[in-house]
Scaffold this motif. Structure first.
Motif: not given
Length: 96
Positions: A12, A22, A77
């Motif tokens: 991310e 992440a 997303a």
């Protein structure tokens, strides 16, 4: 690079940099890959992700930048999913 058998961490990106989560996922992917004799890859997906690649490269040996146009909220997303699915089909990692 990042071919069959690899272990991928999808990263991310927020404000042009990987999030703490992440980096933790990239570290975990690297550890799992080392234990299994596989390659670890971080996939930075979202708008303008190229700037985040160097930060991720400190955690895994390979980074793929998947530039996807900006979208608002949860639409990010939804915008990333088709591109990521196509990349997975093409490269065939073992785990994502």
């Amino acid at each position: 690079m990042s071919g069959p058998g690899a272990i991928w961490a999808v990263a991310e990106i927020a404000d042009g940099q990987p999030t703490r989560l992440a980096l933790e996922l990239a570290t975990l992917a690297r550890q799992l890959a080392q234990a299994a004799g596989r390659e670890a890859v971080a996939v930075a997906a979202g708008p303008d992700v190229a700037a985040a690649a160097p930060a991720l490269a400190g955690y895994v040996p390979s980074v793929l930048a998947l530039d996807v146009p900006a979208a608002a909220g949860h639409a990010v997303a939804a915008a990333i999913a088709p591109s990521l699915a196509a990349l997975i089909a093409e490269r065939q990692p073992s785990f994502v």
